[in-house]
Write a protein that holds these residues in place. Structure first.
Motif, short mmCIF file in Angstrom:
data_model
loop_
_atom_site.label_atom_id
_atom_site.label_comp_id
_atom_site.label_asym_id
_atom_site.label_seq_id
_atom_site.Cartn_x
_atom_site.Cartn_y
_atom_site.Cartn_z
N ASN A 113 0.82 -1.22 0.00
CA ASN A 113 0.00 0.00 0.00
C ASN A 113 0.85 1.26 0.00
N PHE A 114 1.99 1.22 0.67
CA PHE A 114 2.88 2.38 0.72
C PHE A 114 3.92 2.36 -0.39
N ALA A 115 3.81 1.40 -1.31
CA ALA A 115 4.71 1.25 -2.45
C ALA A 115 6.16 1.04 -2.00
N TRP A 116 6.35 0.45 -0.83
CA TRP A 116 7.70 0.16 -0.34
C TRP A 116 8.16 -1.22 -0.77
N PHE A 117 7.22 -2.11 -1.02
CA PHE A 117 7.55 -3.47 -1.43
C PHE A 117 6.47 -3.98 -2.36
N PRO A 118 6.61 -3.71 -3.67
CA PRO A 118 5.59 -4.15 -4.63
C PRO A 118 5.51 -5.68 -4.70
N PHE A 119 4.31 -6.20 -4.94
CA PHE A 119 4.09 -7.65 -4.98
C PHE A 119 4.84 -8.34 -6.11
N TYR A 120 5.15 -7.61 -7.19
CA TYR A 120 5.80 -8.29 -8.30
C TYR A 120 7.15 -8.86 -7.90
N ARG A 121 7.72 -8.39 -6.79
CA ARG A 121 9.01 -8.91 -6.34
C ARG A 121 8.89 -10.30 -5.72
N ILE A 122 7.73 -10.63 -5.14
CA ILE A 122 7.59 -11.95 -4.53
C ILE A 122 6.76 -12.90 -5.38
N GLU A 123 6.21 -12.41 -6.48
CA GLU A 123 5.35 -13.23 -7.32
C GLU A 123 6.07 -14.47 -7.83
N ARG A 124 7.33 -14.35 -8.12
CA ARG A 124 8.07 -15.49 -8.68
C ARG A 124 8.42 -16.55 -7.63
N PHE A 125 8.21 -16.25 -6.34
CA PHE A 125 8.56 -17.19 -5.28
C PHE A 125 7.40 -18.10 -4.85
N TRP A 126 6.21 -17.97 -5.45
CA TRP A 126 5.08 -18.83 -5.09
C TRP A 126 5.42 -20.31 -5.26
N PRO A 127 6.11 -20.70 -6.34
CA PRO A 127 6.46 -22.13 -6.45
C PRO A 127 7.34 -22.62 -5.29
N VAL A 128 8.20 -21.77 -4.79
CA VAL A 128 9.06 -22.15 -3.66
C VAL A 128 8.21 -22.44 -2.43
N ILE A 129 7.18 -21.63 -2.21
CA ILE A 129 6.28 -21.85 -1.07
C ILE A 129 5.55 -23.18 -1.23
N LEU A 130 5.06 -23.46 -2.44
CA LEU A 130 4.37 -24.73 -2.69
C LEU A 130 5.31 -25.92 -2.48
N ILE A 131 6.54 -25.79 -2.96
CA ILE A 131 7.50 -26.88 -2.79
C ILE A 131 7.82 -27.08 -1.31
N ALA A 132 8.00 -26.00 -0.57
CA ALA A 132 8.30 -26.12 0.86
C ALA A 132 7.16 -26.79 1.62
N VAL A 133 5.94 -26.41 1.32
CA VAL A 133 4.78 -27.03 1.99
C VAL A 133 4.70 -28.50 1.61
N GLY A 134 4.94 -28.82 0.33
CA GLY A 134 4.91 -30.21 -0.10
C GLY A 134 5.99 -31.05 0.56
N VAL A 135 7.20 -30.51 0.67
CA VAL A 135 8.29 -31.22 1.33
C VAL A 135 7.96 -31.44 2.80
N LEU A 136 7.40 -30.42 3.45
CA LEU A 136 7.03 -30.55 4.86
C LEU A 136 5.97 -31.64 5.05
N MET A 137 4.95 -31.65 4.19
CA MET A 137 3.91 -32.67 4.28
C MET A 137 4.48 -34.06 4.00
N PHE A 138 5.39 -34.15 3.02
CA PHE A 138 6.00 -35.43 2.68
C PHE A 138 6.85 -35.94 3.84
N ARG A 139 7.62 -35.05 4.46
CA ARG A 139 8.44 -35.43 5.60
C ARG A 139 7.59 -35.92 6.75
#
Length: 145
Positions: A113-139
């Motif tokens: 909202n304050f334009a200090w951290f635009p979302f486009y910077r974290i958009e590419r990391f969504w697959p990493v979050i999915l992989i981490a959750v999947g690894v955690l569930m698998f473990r």
């Protein structure tokens, strides 16, 4: 102890991300369902190109049906008095995972909202979050007897 969970109601609520798991009292699983669903929607809304859009759309459809059938299976088990095990419960029992995630997402929205951290910077990391959750569930799945 048996519960009054209805498999039919759980199945119907399971089509809404996280709602079927909440109905069954599995709050950690509900949080994961919501995060995975949101990540897939973000992936579909970005221009991935090629067959990635089709593959992600098919995965999303499969995930929606998985949530419904998993909610129904859990409700049936609870009706029969079987103990259902939430694989993340022991891991998150001592840690406030839900509040930490909500605070983190709130901070990201505020920074955007304050334009200090635009979302486009974290958009590419969504697959990493999915992989981490999947690894955690698998473990956690491998840790069960």
């Amino acid at each position: 102890p048996r519960t009054a969970s209805s498999p039919g109601v759980a199945f119907a609520l399971g089509f809404c991300p996280g709602l079927g798991a909440i109905y069954n009292g599995e709050y950690n699983k509900a949080l994961i369902h919501i995060v995975v669903f949101a990540a897939m929607i973000v992936g579909l809304s970005s221009d991935l190109g090629g067959g990635a859009d089709t593959a992600l759309a098919l995965l999303l459809a499969g995930f929606i049906f998985y949530m419904a059938f998993d909610s129904m299976r859990t409700a049936k088990a609870k009706q029969l008095g079987e103990v259902t095990v939430d694989p993340l419960e022991s891991w998150s029992k001592e840690r406030p995972i839900g509040p930490i995630i909500l605070i983190g997402i709130g901070v990201l929205f505020l920074l955007n909202n304050f334009a200090w951290f635009p979302f486009y910077r974290i958009e590419r990391f969504w697959p990493v979050i999915l992989i981490a959750v999947g690894v955690l569930m698998f473990r956690n799945r491998l840790g069960r007897p």
